[in-house]
Scaffold this motif. Structure first.
Motif, PDB file in Angstrom:
ATOM      1  N   ASN A 177       0.828  -1.213   0.000  1.00 48.77           N
ATOM      2  CA  ASN A 177       0.000   0.000   0.000  1.00 48.77           C
ATOM      3  C   ASN A 177       0.860   1.259   0.000  1.00 48.77           C
ATOM      4  O   ASN A 177       0.586   2.211  -0.739  1.00 48.77           O
ATOM      5  CB  ASN A 177      -0.927  -0.008   1.210  1.00 48.77           C
ATOM      6  N   ASN A 178       1.909   1.268   0.815  1.00 49.84           N
ATOM      7  CA  ASN A 178       2.788   2.430   0.861  1.00 49.84           C
ATOM      8  C   ASN A 178       3.527   2.623  -0.459  1.00 49.84           C
ATOM      9  O   ASN A 178       3.744   3.749  -0.907  1.00 49.84           O
ATOM     10  CB  ASN A 178       3.800   2.286   2.000  1.00 49.84           C
ATOM     11  N   GLU A 228       1.100   4.097  -2.974  1.00 48.42           N
ATOM     12  CA  GLU A 228       0.889   5.511  -2.675  1.00 48.42           C
ATOM     13  C   GLU A 228       2.079   6.357  -3.134  1.00 48.42           C
ATOM     14  O   GLU A 228       1.900   7.427  -3.712  1.00 48.42           O
ATOM     15  CB  GLU A 228       0.668   5.680  -1.169  1.00 48.42           C
ATOM     16  N   ASN A 234       2.144   6.427  -7.111  1.00 49.80           N
ATOM     17  CA  ASN A 234       1.071   7.275  -7.647  1.00 49.80           C
ATOM     18  C   ASN A 234       1.373   8.752  -7.432  1.00 49.80           C
ATOM     19  O   ASN A 234       1.184   9.577  -8.335  1.00 49.80           O
ATOM     20  CB  ASN A 234      -0.258   6.913  -6.987  1.00 49.80           C
ATOM     21  N   SER A 235       1.851   9.063  -6.245  1.00 51.42           N
ATOM     22  CA  SER A 235       2.190  10.457  -5.962  1.00 51.42           C
ATOM     23  C   SER A 235       3.326  10.944  -6.851  1.00 51.42           C
ATOM     24  O   SER A 235       3.304  12.073  -7.345  1.00 51.42           O
ATOM     25  CB  SER A 235       2.585  10.598  -4.483  1.00 51.42           C
TER      26      SER A 235
END
Length: 827
Positions: free
Chosen positions: A707-708, A711, A714-715
């Motif tokens: 998940n990290n 994230e 995507n960022s």
């Protein structure tokens, strides 16, 4: 086997030497002037007699600048440069041929040093920077105009220098180049070049790793003054004074000595694999020129094959020590630059060495040719050379060992049976014994004796540029030059000589325990397990062996220059967070109390740190350790480690976004550096997940790390393309291969289980069949201390094997053969 003839094989070295001397040994009867006149195309009047006189008395001083214009040449200009450099290589090879009449050796006109100097000085003579105009004395408009004119005149200027070089006007070019003075380190610090420019320049040269370091590492170049010069001098200790422990034959210019002969295919392969944009040597010589030469050659073309043959001959001569003593001294000179480790403490420096380009290439070729032979000698203690996945073997072995000998007993309310000892050696590359290395080379690798003696028989010199631009010279009497590809191997060889002496004594101590009725945790008295990667040593030892092992290591290593760093050496005794020493000390068993006391003494002596008051205190590690960049210990320790690694990666990704403007460059650095540095932790994420939480499909891994990672990616992509939040299909595209139209970013969702399974499968195969070192090479069997940890993989309930069992059938269906045929067997 004779490398000059196809199919000629000899049973004895002396027969091969006689054959080579009779059929392939060439002598020279031409003077240096005749060689340069014939090999180097000349245009206009010849000034080569004056050039050779100049080179005879030339003093090897560093240039007043650090970088040449090698990155500015291309197309036709590059062709002219490369062709001229090939002619210099031709002349160098001809000059190194032995003189037929030995009386001529003392004559100046036969001194090969004169021509070999051109091999090192070529870039300095032809590609030195253009003179710059002081911007303070001209308007902006005038400055821009002159800058444009200067860039337009690069081709014309370099072609003019080539013409002067071919005429032999070496003295004129050398003096003109010395008039170009770059900024001093202190001036560069006050007016640093833009970070973005330096990083983008490295990316343009395909040196993405250097670009990432410039963008993400806060380690500026240290300004060297008289005070921190003393620190650098201390990093190069005086001679250990061991002397010659074993008499060796002289290998200086001997017809019968074993020589290294590289083929054109080998040397071109080595050159093409080198990275461009690396730092120049002390005299401005770079790898880039040799790389350009190699990449422009077509070995199917007869003329190109002859050029490649000359390159191979040149590096064969260097590797065999068949170059004159004066040139050997040049190869022992290095450039040293120091980086600041801590901006708040200017005394903490990280030295980086840069040898000459010829030395680096010759060392890389030797390492490529002899890696499997060296690996055979280092195994089963050191896995750093010639072992595919050697780092993974150590990590997986230590993970299994800690689980079996520390974690599992604690879960059953028993005391751990072993401790994990992680050694740190102070300044090993610069301090270990050269004489010890040369003895090992002479005994085990006699073919490399000439090269090793050339580099380390006599004292070397490293040049440091002071803050004001002047130069300081530090004598190097021990240790191995940083920046040389062979230095880590040489350090590993010296360390291996210590480990070889330790292991039999560990075996004897285990046999004594077994004879006394203590079968230990392996049925053999708890035999000590020692594994190393270059100079990183990790050992799983019986508690009774810990203090003895550390004391014995210091006893053996110190005379060889290996000083144990007690501030970084650590001993893992538990993964529960509770002190093992305290539990042993409170035991009702007298033997356990005695063992606890001895273990406590080892920790107090060899595993220490300074508290806030500056007092030295002992450190007993009770949760986990970092081994070769991977966390080993409790699940909570590993999860915290992974979280910290993700935080660091996210910070690096932000620095990349802020430091670059080009989107393609951003994605390239992010993919090849930021993401790549996390991939070795994907497998750790898998094995630190409870068995009940493992997903059924190996390509749909889900965890906090996943998940990290999503994230962060995507960022990063959103910021790079200034887009709105990415749709889910776009996120999937980023992890698709480039061939399939994606960005090729490795994502733990699809790669974590695969990475874990493949590394484990390779470890199991090594344990069953031995370590693979290459085609037509014998496999090296691993000792029982390692293989016993991987035994019964299909029935073991450890967390590592549980995860492997979960997906073994899926991967067996993909790979050739059933699990029984691929990994299962008598280990």
């Amino acid at each position: 086997m004779c490398r000059e003839c196809d199919g000629d094989v000899f049973s004895r070295q002396c027969d091969l030497n006689a054959h080579v001397k009779k059929h392939h040994y060439e002598y020279r009867n031409r003077t240096n002037l005749e060689i340069v006149t014939e090999c180097i195309e000349h245009c206009g009047p010849s000034h080569w007699p004056d050039a050779l006189d100049f080179l005879q008395s030339f003093k090897w001083d560093p240039p007043p600048y650090r970088s040449t214009m090698i990155t500015k040449i291309n197309h036709r200009l590059e062709t002219n440069i490369v062709e001229t450099f090939h002619s210099v290589t031709h002349a160098s090879v001809e000059a190194c041929k032995p003189v037929q009449h030995h009386k001529s050796l003392t004559k100046q006109e036969f001194n090969a040093d004169q021509i070999l100097a051109l091999q090192v000085l070529f870039e300095r003579l032809v590609l030195f920077p253009l003179p710059t105009t002081n911007p303070a004395t001209q308007s902006n408009k005038s400055s821009n105009k002159k800058q444009t004119q200067g860039l337009a005149s690069v081709n014309r200027t370099i072609n003019e220098r080539l013409r002067l070089f071919k005429q032999g006007r070496i003295r004129e070019l050398y003096e003109e180049g010395n008039k170009v003075i770059s900024k001093s380190p202190r001036e560069m610090a006050t007016n640093p070049e833009r970070l973005q420019k330096n990083a983008q320049h490295a990316i343009d040269l395909d040196n993405v790793k250097s670009a990432n370091i410039r963008l993400t590492k806060d380690a500026p170049v240290a300004i060297i003054d008289d005070e921190n010069l003393k620190i650098l001098e201390k990093l190069h200790p005086p001679s250990l004074g061991r002397g010659v422990q074993k008499q060796r034959r002289s290998c200086r210019y001997s017809h019968d000595q074993r020589k290294i002969n590289f083929t054109p295919e080998q040397i071109i392969r080595v050159l093409r694999r080198l990275n461009r944009g690396k730092a120049a040597g002390l005299f401005g010589d770079t790898l880039d020129l040799y790389i350009k030469c190699a990449r422009r050659l077509d070995l199917n073309h007869p003329d190109d094959y002859q050029k490649a043959k000359r390159l191979a001959k040149l590096f064969s001569l260097v590797a065999s020590r068949q170059v004159p003593p004066g040139f050997q001294a040049v190869l022992r000179k290095t450039y040293l630059v120091a980086l600041e480790k801590d901006p708040n403490d200017k005394t903490k420096l990280r030295p980086l060495g840069v040898p000459s380009a010829i030395r680096r290439i010759a060392a890389a070729a030797v390492l490529t040719e002899y890696s499997s032979v060296i690996a055979e000698h280092l195994l089963p203690y050191n896995f750093a050379v010639g072992v595919s996945g050697g780092c993974d073997v150590i990590i997986k072995t230590m993970q299994l060992g800690v689980d079996r000998y520390i974690t599992e007993p604690e879960k059953e309310n028993r005391l751990p049976t072993r401790s994990l000892v992680s050694l740190d050696i102070v300044n090993m590359f610069n301090a270990v014994s050269r004489e010890e290395l040369r003895e090992i080379i002479a005994d085990v690798f006699p073919t490399l004796e000439g090269f090793a003696d050339m580099l380390y028989e006599d004292e070397g010199q490293t040049y440091v540029r002071m803050g004001d631009g002047s130069w300081a010279v530090i004598g190097v009497k021990e240790g191995f030059s940083q920046g040389c590809p062979l230095s880590p191997v040489f350090a590993a060889l010296v360390l291996n000589s210590i480990l070889i002496k330790l292991q039999p004594e560990l075996d004897a101590r285990a046999k004594a325990r077994l004879a006394a009725g203590d079968k230990g945790d392996d049925g053999r008295g708890s035999v000590g397990l020692v594994m190393a990667y270059v100079d990183d040593v990790n050992a799983l030892l019986h508690h009774d062996d810990v203090h003895w092992f550390l004391k014995k290591f210091v006893e053996l290593a110190t005379p060889r220059g290996g000083v144990l760093n007690t501030m970084k050496t650590r001993i893992l005794t538990s993964t529960s967070g509770l002190s093992l020493v305290d539990r042993m000390s409170s035991s009702t068993n007298a033997s356990i109390r005695a063992t606890g006391k001895d273990l406590d003494a080892a920790i107090e002596t060899y595993s220490t740190t300074k508290d806030n008051a500056g007092e030295i205190v002992k450190v007993e590690v009770t949760e986990g350790l970092r081994v070769l960049g991977a966390p080993i210990g409790s699940s909570s320790f590993c999860r915290d480690f992974l979280q910290a690694a993700m935080s660091k990666a996210k910070l690096d990704s932000e620095k990349i976004l802020n430091g670059l403007d080009d989107v393609q460059s951003m994605v390239r650095v992010y993919s090849m550096c930021t993401v790549h540095k996390l991939t070795h932790l994907f497998g750790t994420d898998v094995l630190n997940t409870d068995g009940d939480a493992l997903p059924r499909n190996y390509f749909l891994w889900q965890s906090e790390l996943t998940n990290n990672f999503s994230e962060m990616t995507n960022s990063f992509i959103q910021s790079a393309i200034t887009s709105e939040p990415l749709p889910q299909h776009a996120e999937i595209i980023t992890s698709m291969s480039i061939k399939s139209g994606g960005l090729g970013l490795q994502h733990p969702r699809t790669c974590a289980v695969t990475q874990f399974m493949l590394t484990m499968k390779r470890c199991l195969q090594y344990c069953r069949d031995g370590v693979w070192l290459g085609f037509n090479k014998p496999r090296i069997p691993l000792p029982h201390t390692i293989t016993c940890l991987f035994r019964d993989w299909d029935t073991s309930n450890t967390r590592v094997m549980t995860a492997f069992q979960q997906y073994s059938e899926d991967f067996a269906a993909i790979c050739a053969g059933a699990p029984e045929a691929s990994v299962k067997g008598n280990i």
